[in-house]
Each structure stands twice: as C-alpha cells, then as structure tokens.
Design a protein around this motif. Structure first.
Motif, PDB file in Angstrom:
ATOM      1  N   ILE A 109      11.074 -54.036  11.859  1.00 44.67           N
ATOM      2  CA  ILE A 109      12.365 -53.910  11.187  1.00 44.67           C
ATOM      3  C   ILE A 109      13.449 -54.027  12.248  1.00 44.67           C
ATOM      4  CG2 ILE A 109      13.856 -52.434   9.774  1.00 44.67           C
ATOM      5  CD1 ILE A 109      11.318 -51.025   8.787  1.00 44.67           C
ATOM      6  N   PRO A 110      14.307 -55.049  12.213  1.00 41.53           N
ATOM      7  CA  PRO A 110      14.588 -55.892  11.049  1.00 41.53           C
ATOM      8  C   PRO A 110      13.947 -57.290  11.085  1.00 41.53           C
ATOM      9  CG  PRO A 110      16.361 -56.115  12.599  1.00 41.53           C
ATOM     10  CD  PRO A 110      15.358 -55.176  13.245  1.00 41.53           C
ATOM     11  N   HIS A 111      13.312 -57.675  12.188  1.00 43.13           N
ATOM     12  CA  HIS A 111      12.992 -59.092  12.345  1.00 43.13           C
ATOM     13  C   HIS A 111      11.904 -59.579  11.384  1.00 43.13           C
ATOM     14  CE1 HIS A 111      14.792 -57.820  16.269  1.00 43.13           C
ATOM     15  NE2 HIS A 111      15.529 -58.883  15.995  1.00 43.13           N
TER      16      HIS A 111
ATOM     17  N   THR B 195      10.823 -58.039   8.573  1.00 42.19           N
ATOM     18  CA  THR B 195      11.281 -57.875   7.185  1.00 42.19           C
ATOM     19  C   THR B 195      12.352 -58.900   6.826  1.00 42.19           C
ATOM     20  OG1 THR B 195      12.757 -56.113   7.960  1.00 42.19           O
ATOM     21  CG2 THR B 195      10.652 -55.447   6.976  1.00 42.19           C
ATOM     22  N   ASP B 196      13.217 -59.228   7.771  1.00 45.08           N
ATOM     23  CA  ASP B 196      14.230 -60.263   7.504  1.00 45.08           C
ATOM     24  C   ASP B 196      13.573 -61.624   7.244  1.00 45.08           C
ATOM     25  OD1 ASP B 196      16.302 -58.516   7.706  1.00 45.08           O
ATOM     26  OD2 ASP B 196      17.005 -59.193   9.678  1.00 45.08           O
TER      27      ASP B 196
ATOM     28  N   GLN C 252      14.092 -53.483   0.614  1.00 44.34           N
ATOM     29  CA  GLN C 252      15.408 -53.880   1.116  1.00 44.34           C
ATOM     30  C   GLN C 252      16.032 -54.965   0.243  1.00 44.34           C
ATOM     31  OE1 GLN C 252      15.225 -55.061   5.235  1.00 44.34           O
ATOM     32  NE2 GLN C 252      13.991 -53.283   5.840  1.00 44.34           N
TER      33      GLN C 252
ATOM     34  N   ASP D  85      19.721 -55.729  -1.409  1.00 41.26           N
ATOM     35  CA  ASP D  85      20.508 -56.908  -1.030  1.00 41.26           C
ATOM     36  C   ASP D  85      21.011 -57.686  -2.236  1.00 41.26           C
ATOM     37  OD1 ASP D  85      19.946 -56.197   1.558  1.00 41.26           O
ATOM     38  OD2 ASP D  85      18.423 -57.736   1.888  1.00 41.26           O
TER      39      ASP D  85
END
Length: 543
Positions: A115-117, A119-120, A158, A162
C-alpha cells in the motif's frame, strides 16, 4: 461512469464464483445493460500458460492472445462479450510490472510497498477500459482470509471509496453445509466468513449461499440477522442439472433484483430470458442422443477440457440431442494391452489439444480407427497433427513420420514454428526460448479452399480462429498427404501454415490447428461442433 460489482468467496474454494458472475452478467444483459467481467487471480504466476492442467484446469485464450483463467470462458459463453487481455490480472503480473518500474527508477527513490503501490496497480487494472459500460463485474479469486488475496481485498475496499459507495456493490459467495448426522444446514461458516470480510473493511450487500438442500426462510433470516444484510439479499444457490440453468435459478431467487436494489435501481420490468428458456428446452427435451469419445491426455480432470466439453454440449443444443461424453485416456490404445474395442460404441471420436509425447501413439491409433471404420473424427490442435502423422504413416507410406516436439526425426511432418505474421508484424521464436508467452497465441485469419467441406460448414471463405501452440504441420508434406486423401482445406493467408485438413471421402473427418471450442456459446454453437454432432447423430442411426 460504470457501476462495479465485486464478487468474493468464503469458507471453501470451488463454490462457483465464476459461474455466478457469468450468470449475474447474463441477467443484467437480459435487462438491457452492457456488462464486462474481470478476474483477479492472487497466484504469483504471470499467467496460467505454463501451469499444469491438473493444477489449474484449461487455459482460456482470448482474441488478443492472452492466456487466462478458465472462468473467462464462462464469462464469454454466458454473455457473448469477447474477453480481452485487460480482463484477467494475476499477482505475478502486477509485481512484475511494479518491479520493472522500480528498476527503471519510475518511483523516484520512494519505498515501494503493498500500500499504495500494489493496491493502486490493482485499482488501475479494474478501472481501465471501462468506458460506455453500465456494469463491471470483478471476481476476486481465492477465499477470504487467504494471505495472497489480501492486497486485492484492500484494493476493492479503497476502490469503493474512490468511485463512491453508490457505484459499488459487494457480493459474497459462501457455503451453507448440510451435516447429515444432525440433519441440519449450518449457517455458522457463512457468519464467520462474513465476519472475516467485514474485519477487512468490506460489508457485503448480497450473500449467495451455496447449499445442497433448500434454505428455509428461518435460516435465511438468521443469516441476514448475523451478517447485517436484508433477508431478501440472502440468495440460495442449489446445485443445477446444467450450468445453463443457473441464470434462470438465480433470477428466480432474486439475485439480479437485489444487486440492482443495492445500486438504488428498482427492477420494475422482467428481463428477457427467452434465450435461456430455449437453451433449457433443448437440453431437457432432446430428440436423440450421441456418444462422443474424447481421447486425451488429461482426462482425469474434466476442467482441463472445460471449453471443449461445453462446445460439445452446444453442438447437442444446435441439433437438439443429448451428448454423452466418454473421456478416454490415450494410453489405453497403446502397446500390447491396447483396447480399441473401447472406441466401437462411439458415434464420434475427438482428439483434443495437448502437449508432450505421452499418449501420442494412442491418439494416432484412435485416428486410424476413425479413418478405417468411417467414424466421424474431429482433431483439434495436437489432434490435427496426430491425424497428419497417421495419414503420413499409414496412407502416404512415410513410415517414420513424427513431430520434432517428441525429439529429432527424419520425417518432421510436424515441426516447431519459428516465425509467423501477426497484427504486430513478423513474430519469431527459438527452440530454447522461455515456455511462457512463446506460442502462437490469439486470433489469426485463415482462408478456406473452394468447394471444401469446411467451407460449406462455415459458409465462408475467410475465417478467424484462436490459436495456442508451438508446432505446426510442415507444409512441405502437403503433396504426399493430399495424394493420400488428406486435403489441406484451410491455410494461413500467406499459404505457409496449414490450418485445416479434411478427408472429403470420409463421412466426417476434419482436423484444425486452432481451438474452435473457445468461441462456442450455448446460444451460438460453433459451426464445426454443430456439424460434428450432426454427423455423429447420423452415425448413431447407422449402428
């Protein structure tokens, strides 16, 4: 903006999340909505291309050449929406992309973290290429609580924030087991599974409960109370006689209505389910039956040939007949203990694709049986190659005919394909290259011969079919094989790669280098399978 439906599973694996996702998408389609389904796979393989069929089942190939999870086959068969590379992602591919970026310095010295890479990256995959869609269904592989699926669960948590809660719905598939000794259905596993999911920040709005016995209203109410959902949103999912009955069963239980309600959409009209009613009418009221012998290498696990089995069923739907599939290990037809008598009751013989030498001589023997006895024969991928080797050995007089896949040979009727033309230009491969991603993959065009059997079946001269193979029939053997009656009736547009062979003097004998089963659907059976079953039906009336 598209609305998102996230599908998770709990208690145990193999509950049918993929089939549920496909059925729900079909129901939404029947209400006039546009849909797309995606699969998130937590395993570390980049794709399933190098995984054993016994571990993972079949590899489903898309038009754009992606090797994907077999659930994408369900998605495409139920919706008719062609799957793409962008519809399947694995942990392996995500980490591969992130590490490549890190090595290039794209993160500008930052610490790369889940998180965050990670999950992004998962969220970016979910959001990509979804313009003009009403609903995107995202199936999360594995079971809630698995360590490897945690980044995906966090990502969809997440993502709900968003895109807005009004644009997201969580559907959780669980098991309600029946304890025979107590004579009771037990709801506690479902309660624990939902509690686990809730502890990760996700409250499901709809529960799909797999059960072997009807779920009483009292038990539905109990699950709803402890899992914090409406009683109507607890959807029983009993086993069905056919997977094509599942959309109708889910609609009868209110699945599509409850999902729409989660988005604030009132389902005031009924979906048009005439397509599924017709399919079930044909399955439940056949006007005959045929038996097809599938001579393969992975017959111990039917999921290894999932699309093939379904395409045979579709051929039966087209002809309104019941198709009985007999899975026969190719090694049964080899050596001193060979049992060719097992093929005698068959109204059609099919040799499917595969890799490796094991069972190859049994497949060749099965081809010879079909050719000599006049039994309808269908060879797919390796099956076509075995048909060419059989024709070379037993008809064309090339006794040492073989394939370089099994080792050096003086007569390479089948050999490694080293280059071919694709939409991206000339593709080249080397014998010592990595196995993953080195095959001829995806949709390629072919031209059919004038007055050919396959031309009359397709009712076309130009076709496009999906491939997955490293070896090709050697076009230099075309003349001797054709003199032996095996006609090359389909070729690549440049005339270099054989795509289809047939025996016009045989009741039905066709081999194809591609995988037609990948494009067959219950409401649109592939013409080759429809024709093959029709020939088998004719054969059954001669016996």
């Amino acid at each position: 903006m598209a609305r998102y439906i996230f599908i998770t599973g709990g208690v145990v694996s193999s509950l049918g999340k993929g089939l549920m996702a496909a059925s729900l998408a079909a129901l939404l389609q029947a209400r006039g909505y546009t849909v797309r389904i995606r699969k998130f796979d937590p395993y570390l393989n980049v794709d399933p291309g190098t995984m054993s069929p016994y571990q993972h089942g079949e590899v489903y190939v898309t038009d754009d050449g992606a090797e994907t999870d077999l659930d994408l086959g369900h998605y495409e068969r139920f919706t008719g929406v062609p799957s793409r590379q962008s519809d399947n992602i694995t942990s392996g591919r995500i980490y591969q992309q992130i590490i490549a970026k890190e090595r290039r310095g794209d993160f500008l010295g930052a610490t790369v973290q889940v998180i965050p890479h990670v999950t992004d990256a998962i969220k970016a995959f979910a959001l990509t290429d979804t313009d003009c869609l009403d609903f995107v269904l995202c199936e999360i592989g594995g079971t809630v609580g698995d360590i490897e699926s945690l980044p995906f669960i966090e990502a969809i948590r997440q993502l709900r924030n968003d895109i807005g809660a009004e644009n997201a719905c969580f559907v959780h598939v669980t098991l309600v087991p029946f304890i025979a000794a107590a004579g009771e259905l037990k709801t506690k596993p479902t309660q624990h599974s939902v509690r686990e999911l809730t502890s990760l920040g996700i409250q499901p709005q709809v529960l799909v409960c797999r059960c072997e016995h009807p779920l009483p209203e009292s038990e539905r109410a109990k699950i709803a109370l402890f899992c914090n959902v409406r009683t109507e949103a607890v959807i029983p999912a009993l086993d069905a006689k056919s997977i094509y009955a599942v959309p109708l069963q889910y609609h009868a239980e209110g699945l599509d209505r409850e999902v729409l309600r989660a988005f604030g959409i009132e389902a005031n009209t009924s979906p048009n389910l005439s397509r599924w009613d017709d399919i079930m009418d044909r399955l439940n009221n056949p006007e005959g039956e045929v038996t097809i012998g599938v001579v393969g290498k992975y017959v111990g696990l039917q999921d290894a040939y999932k699309s093939l089995h379904e395409a045979l069923v579709h051929g039966g739907i087209a002809n309104r007949v019941k198709v009985n599939v007999k899975w026969l290990d190719a090694e049964l037809f080899e050596g001193e203990g060979a049992e060719p008598q097992l093929l005698e009751p068959m109204h059609g013989i099919l040799v499917p694709g595969g890799f490796g030498e094991r069972g190859s001589e049994g497949k060749i023997s099965s081809v010879a049986f079909a050719r000599e006895r006049g039994v309808p024969f269908f060879g797919i991928c390796l099956g076509m190659q075995m048909a060419c080797i059989e024709g070379a050995r037993n008809v064309a007089g090339i006794a040492k005919a073989s394939t370089t896949e099994f080792g050096p040979t003086d007569e390479p009727v089948v050999g490694l394909i080293s280059e071919w033309m694709s939409a991206e230009g000339l593709q080249k491969r080397e014998a010592g290259g990595d196995l993953g991603g080195t095959m001829r993959l995806g949709a390629f065009p072919a031209k059919l011969g004038a007055n050919s059997v396959v031309g009359s079946i397709y009712e076309a001269t130009d076709i496009s079919e999906r491939h997955r193979h490293r070896y090709e029939v050697n076009v230099h053997y075309k003349d001797p094989l054709e003199k032996g009656g095996l006609v090359f009736s389909g070729m690549s547009p440049d005339g270099e790669l054989p795509e289809i062979v047939e025996r016009p003097d045989h009741p039905w004998f066709i081999g194809v280098q591609f995988h037609p089963e990948l494009k067959s659907k219950p409401f649109d059976p592939h013409p080759l399978f429809a024709s093959f079953i029709a020939a088998a039906l004719k054969q059954s009336r001669l016996v």
